[in-house]
Design a protein around this motif. Structure first.
Motif, mmCIF file in Angstrom:
data_model
loop_
_atom_site.group_PDB
_atom_site.id
_atom_site.type_symbol
_atom_site.label_atom_id
_atom_site.label_comp_id
_atom_site.label_asym_id
_atom_site.label_seq_id
_atom_site.Cartn_x
_atom_site.Cartn_y
_atom_site.Cartn_z
ATOM 1 N N PRO A 62 -74.375 -36.732 -2.640
ATOM 2 C CA PRO A 62 -73.955 -36.021 -1.421
ATOM 3 C C PRO A 62 -73.113 -36.921 -0.524
ATOM 4 C CG PRO A 62 -76.231 -36.722 -1.215
ATOM 5 C CD PRO A 62 -75.812 -37.039 -2.628
ATOM 6 N N ILE A 63 -72.396 -36.279 0.389
ATOM 7 C CA ILE A 63 -71.673 -37.047 1.401
ATOM 8 C C ILE A 63 -72.680 -37.794 2.266
ATOM 9 C CG2 ILE A 63 -70.188 -36.891 3.443
ATOM 10 C CD1 ILE A 63 -68.998 -34.333 2.174
ATOM 11 N N ILE A 64 -72.491 -39.090 2.393
ATOM 12 C CA ILE A 64 -73.385 -39.915 3.204
ATOM 13 C C ILE A 64 -72.637 -40.286 4.481
ATOM 14 C CG2 ILE A 64 -74.678 -42.075 3.324
ATOM 15 C CD1 ILE A 64 -74.884 -41.963 0.255
ATOM 16 N N SER A 65 -73.135 -39.812 5.608
ATOM 17 C CA SER A 65 -72.409 -40.040 6.855
ATOM 18 C C SER A 65 -73.374 -40.145 8.028
ATOM 19 C CB SER A 65 -71.420 -38.896 7.112
ATOM 20 O OG SER A 65 -72.110 -37.689 7.357
ATOM 21 N N ARG A 81 -66.506 -46.450 5.510
ATOM 22 C CA ARG A 81 -65.312 -46.217 6.319
ATOM 23 C C ARG A 81 -65.776 -45.684 7.679
ATOM 24 N NH1 ARG A 81 -62.514 -48.131 2.357
ATOM 25 N NH2 ARG A 81 -61.391 -46.834 0.855
ATOM 26 N N TYR A 82 -65.001 -45.936 8.711
ATOM 27 C CA TYR A 82 -65.327 -45.358 10.009
ATOM 28 C C TYR A 82 -64.060 -45.007 10.763
ATOM 29 C CZ TYR A 82 -64.475 -50.084 11.845
ATOM 30 O OH TYR A 82 -63.915 -51.290 12.164
ATOM 31 N N GLY A 83 -64.167 -43.958 11.571
ATOM 32 C CA GLY A 83 -63.030 -43.489 12.351
ATOM 33 C C GLY A 83 -63.452 -42.335 13.236
ATOM 34 N N THR A 84 -62.520 -41.813 14.014
ATOM 35 C CA THR A 84 -62.831 -40.719 14.945
ATOM 36 C C THR A 84 -62.452 -39.375 14.319
ATOM 37 O OG1 THR A 84 -60.678 -41.058 16.007
ATOM 38 C CG2 THR A 84 -62.587 -42.152 16.997
ATOM 39 N N TRP A 85 -62.868 -39.157 13.090
ATOM 40 C CA TRP A 85 -62.546 -37.916 12.391
ATOM 41 C C TRP A 85 -63.432 -36.781 12.882
ATOM 42 C CZ3 TRP A 85 -64.339 -41.990 8.826
ATOM 43 C CH2 TRP A 85 -63.314 -42.872 8.474
ATOM 44 N N LYS A 86 -62.841 -35.642 13.074
ATOM 45 C CA LYS A 86 -63.623 -34.468 13.483
ATOM 46 C C LYS A 86 -64.081 -33.644 12.285
ATOM 47 C CE LYS A 86 -61.558 -33.968 18.071
ATOM 48 N NZ LYS A 86 -60.827 -33.067 19.007
ATOM 49 N N THR A 87 -63.282 -33.666 11.204
ATOM 50 C CA THR A 87 -63.625 -32.903 10.002
ATOM 51 C C THR A 87 -63.611 -33.834 8.802
ATOM 52 O OG1 THR A 87 -61.372 -32.312 9.332
ATOM 53 C CG2 THR A 87 -62.430 -30.917 10.999
ATOM 54 N N PHE A 88 -64.232 -33.377 7.707
ATOM 55 C CA PHE A 88 -64.234 -34.174 6.490
ATOM 56 C C PHE A 88 -62.825 -34.305 5.919
ATOM 57 C CE2 PHE A 88 -65.167 -34.730 1.867
ATOM 58 C CZ PHE A 88 -65.786 -35.965 1.977
ATOM 59 N N GLU A 89 -61.995 -33.276 6.115
ATOM 60 C CA GLU A 89 -60.612 -33.361 5.652
ATOM 61 C C GLU A 89 -59.847 -34.451 6.399
ATOM 62 O OE1 GLU A 89 -58.588 -29.638 5.663
ATOM 63 O OE2 GLU A 89 -59.574 -28.936 3.824
ATOM 64 N N ASP A 90 -60.131 -34.644 7.687
ATOM 65 C CA ASP A 90 -59.503 -35.742 8.433
ATOM 66 C C ASP A 90 -59.815 -37.074 7.754
ATOM 67 O OD1 ASP A 90 -58.602 -33.901 10.269
ATOM 68 O OD2 ASP A 90 -60.205 -34.295 11.721
ATOM 69 N N PHE A 91 -61.078 -37.242 7.366
ATOM 70 C CA PHE A 91 -61.474 -38.469 6.668
ATOM 71 C C PHE A 91 -60.752 -38.601 5.325
ATOM 72 C CE2 PHE A 91 -64.124 -39.525 2.977
ATOM 73 C CZ PHE A 91 -64.123 -40.905 3.093
ATOM 74 N N ILE A 368 -63.143 -27.743 -1.057
ATOM 75 C CA ILE A 368 -63.179 -29.019 -0.340
ATOM 76 C C ILE A 368 -64.029 -28.852 0.911
ATOM 77 C CG2 ILE A 368 -61.781 -30.784 0.789
ATOM 78 C CD1 ILE A 368 -59.418 -29.626 -0.983
ATOM 79 N N PRO A 369 -65.083 -29.643 1.070
ATOM 80 C CA PRO A 369 -65.943 -29.492 2.255
ATOM 81 C C PRO A 369 -65.165 -29.731 3.549
ATOM 82 C CG PRO A 369 -66.989 -30.897 0.597
ATOM 83 C CD PRO A 369 -65.568 -30.694 0.166
ATOM 84 N N SER A 370 -65.567 -29.021 4.583
ATOM 85 C CA SER A 370 -64.985 -29.227 5.910
ATOM 86 C C SER A 370 -65.871 -30.104 6.778
ATOM 87 C CB SER A 370 -64.774 -27.880 6.618
ATOM 88 O OG SER A 370 -63.890 -27.061 5.905
ATOM 89 N N THR A 371 -67.183 -30.019 6.555
ATOM 90 C CA THR A 371 -68.135 -30.731 7.398
ATOM 91 C C THR A 371 -68.731 -31.917 6.651
ATOM 92 O OG1 THR A 371 -69.988 -29.331 6.688
ATOM 93 C CG2 THR A 371 -68.720 -28.594 8.596
ATOM 94 N N PHE A 372 -69.239 -32.866 7.394
ATOM 95 C CA PHE A 372 -69.850 -34.054 6.803
ATOM 96 C C PHE A 372 -71.291 -33.794 6.365
ATOM 97 C CE2 PHE A 372 -66.504 -35.663 9.549
ATOM 98 C CZ PHE A 372 -65.915 -36.644 8.774
ATOM 99 N N ASP A 373 -71.999 -32.925 7.095
ATOM 100 C CA ASP A 373 -73.432 -32.760 6.882
ATOM 101 C C ASP A 373 -73.803 -31.511 6.087
ATOM 102 O OD1 ASP A 373 -72.799 -30.820 8.711
ATOM 103 O OD2 ASP A 373 -74.176 -31.496 10.277
ATOM 104 N N PHE A 379 -70.555 -22.921 12.516
ATOM 105 C CA PHE A 379 -71.630 -23.441 13.363
ATOM 106 C C PHE A 379 -71.362 -24.886 13.759
ATOM 107 C CE2 PHE A 379 -74.669 -20.342 11.048
ATOM 108 C CZ PHE A 379 -74.305 -19.324 11.904
ATOM 109 N N SER A 380 -70.840 -25.668 12.830
ATOM 110 C CA SER A 380 -70.617 -27.088 13.078
ATOM 111 C C SER A 380 -69.524 -27.320 14.116
ATOM 112 C CB SER A 380 -70.249 -27.792 11.769
ATOM 113 O OG SER A 380 -70.135 -29.180 11.950
#
Length: 522
Positions: A62-65, A81-91, A368-373, A379-380
């Protein structure tokens, strides 16, 4: 020993022989009931979250975040990795650019536009479409997906899956950077991602070993240990036919020590294919079985998947359908057009090759997932609120007191939720209007909309005998043998049935159920 010093797992100090938690340390009965209900509610929500995550992220890691303030941290294999991403696609966008490297990008941008790597035309079209999209109050833009978006983020997600679940080999990255080899390497990432999403573990070949030919990778089913040799071949774009003989020959030229899987991508525009494509491909494979040899020797057996998803061939248009046609090469039990005598035989053949059918399912369901969790995006990102959670307490209308939500269903036609509440010993049905965003959230994940896992939510009625069989088997596969025999006590061959093991008996029972529900062909 005082109660404070007494550990709950220790023998009780009273000498009863029981553990303290089951003796003098036991909670009063009402507390036991409360704790049990709380545990069951928590487990139900956890099961729903895991099911939704698997639906979005497949059966790999799974996505680990984690998020700290505005900073999002994401695990990628053994790195972070770290950054100010709002969506998983940004990452994914950032990660892909890090993988390809700034030096490589600067060299490509220095070239004339018509000589640049295809990746840059994808990026340019995606950026153009994004500029036209309206921004939500959260700052997140929502745009209709086009070929450029699907191709670019598909590659980005595939690379992440390889990094996170296996390894991104230098040879593959070199091929991805070369314009002349890009599409073949891109298809290899698609095949690898499909295997990862299906839960297969990848074993990569030693790139420095020149003593033998290599497949792209091995794929291993982790529970059974069943191992497959996997090769991916993509045709050049723009062809006016679906001949795959050359791709099969090149794949079969390589030696393999385990079962073979060969993926071949047609790489043609979707509109050039019609409903006869499966029949045409089947005939072509049968002809190859009869006439193809490798260095004068018979060709080996193989499982073949012919695919087509040409998002890169029209980057401004809506993404095309994902097509996959399974074919058995010298494997008469597998692929389209196989005739089985009974529905039981069809089920057993499908179960025998379960990893292959899961591969097909994951290819068709690729997203492609949009959310990290794993939360539902609506809802997210705040366009809708998760208002109705089974097990939570609510006020209902003007009625005094708190009501516990027992269950709910969504009625898409009227855009309503029909909710069943419990208050004391009474059940109350209440209807509530859903917003457009809530309805979108339901349509995306109907089985977990109410925060519990409801496998029957919006489940389509089975149409074939095999679908009816699988529906029944999901219910009766763990039913005790004695109970199954009771169901079948009036069967004329009951004595023969008594000699069968539980699994075979469940299969026989479900076969009869399927034939009764759907007479005729399976």
């Amino acid at each position: 020993m005082s109660e404070i010093e007494q550990r709950r797992i220790d023998p009780c100090s009273c000498g009863s022989g029981k553990r303290y938690k089951h003796c003098h340390g036991a909670f009063p009965a009402p507390w036991n009931d409360i704790l049990e209900k709380g545990f069951q509610a928590g487990k139900a929500r956890h099961d729903a979250e895991q099911a939704r995550r698997r639906h979005q992220q497949g059966h790999g890691k799974p996505i680990i975040s984690a998020k700290l303030g505005d900073v999002q941290f994401v695990g990628v294999g053994n790195s972070v990795r770290y950054g100010t991403w709002k969506t998983f696609e940004d990452f994914l966008d950032t990660n892909l650019k890090l993988v390809f490297g700034k030096h490589w990008a600067d060299k490509e941008l220095a070239k004339p536009e018509n000589e640049r790597h295809p990746l840059f035309s994808w990026i340019a079209e995606y950026a153009r479409q994004l500029d036209l999209a309206p921004a939500a109050p959260s700052g997140i833009k929502t745009m209709k997906s086009v070929g450029a978006h699907s191709a670019y983020f598909g590659l980005a997600y595939n690379l992440y899956l390889l990094q996170h679940n296996s390894e991104l080999k230098r040879r593959l990255l070199r091929r991805l950077r070369l314009r002349s080899e890009f599409h073949g390497a891109y298809y290899e990432t698609c095949v690898a991602a499909t295997c990862i999403l299906a839960g297969l573990k990848l074993e990569l070949e030693d790139e420095g070993d020149a003593s033998s030919t290599h497949c792209e990778f091995y794929a291993v089913e982790p529970v059974s240990g069943r191992k497959f040799w996997v090769e991916a071949k993509s045709r050049s774009p723009g062809k006016d036919h679906t001949n795959i003989r050359d791709q099969l020959y090149k794949a079969f030229k390589k030696s393999a020590d385990v079962e073979r899987i060969v993926f071949v991508d047609l790489n043609v525009r979707d509109e050039t294919l019609d409903e006869t494509v499966a029949d045409v491909l089947t005939s072509a494979v049968r002809e190859c079985e009869l006439t193809m040899t490798i260095d004068g020797q018979p060709t080996p057996k193989a499982f073949i998947f012919v695919t087509n998803f040409p998002a890169h061939l029209n980057i401004q248009a809506k993404p095309p359908r994902r097509m996959i046609v399974p074919l058995g090469f010298k494997r008469p039990e597998f692929g389209v057009g196989v005739g089985y005598r009974t529905v039981e035989e069809a089920f057993k053949a499908k179960r025998a090759h379960a990893p292959l059918y899961l591969l097909m399912d994951r290819f068709k369901a690729y997203s492609i997932p949009s959310t990290f969790d794993g939360e539902i995006p609506q809802f997210s990102f705040g366009t809708a609120k998760r208002r109705w959670v089974v097990g939570e307490e609510y006020t209902v209308g003007d009625t005094e007191g708190l009501f516990v939500l027992e269950s709910g269903i969504v009625l898409p036609e009227s855009k309503e939720a029909a909710l069943v509440f419990k208050h004391g010993g009474d059940l109350v049905i209440h209807r509530d209007t859903l917003s457009d965003a809530e309805l979108e959230a339901y349509n995306a994940h109907p089985e977990t909309f109410f925060s519990i896992l409801d496998r029957n939510a919006r489940k389509e009625r089975p149409e074939t005998q095999l679908e009816w069989f699988e529906f029944a088997y999901s219910t009766y596969k763990d039913t005790a043998k004695e109970q199954l025999l009771e169901f079948m006590k009036d069967a004329p061959n009951i004595e023969e049935l008594r000699e069968l093991d539980q699994d075979e008996l469940a299969i026989r029972y479900c076969g009869g159920f399927a034939r009764g529900a759907c007479p005729g062909s399976h």
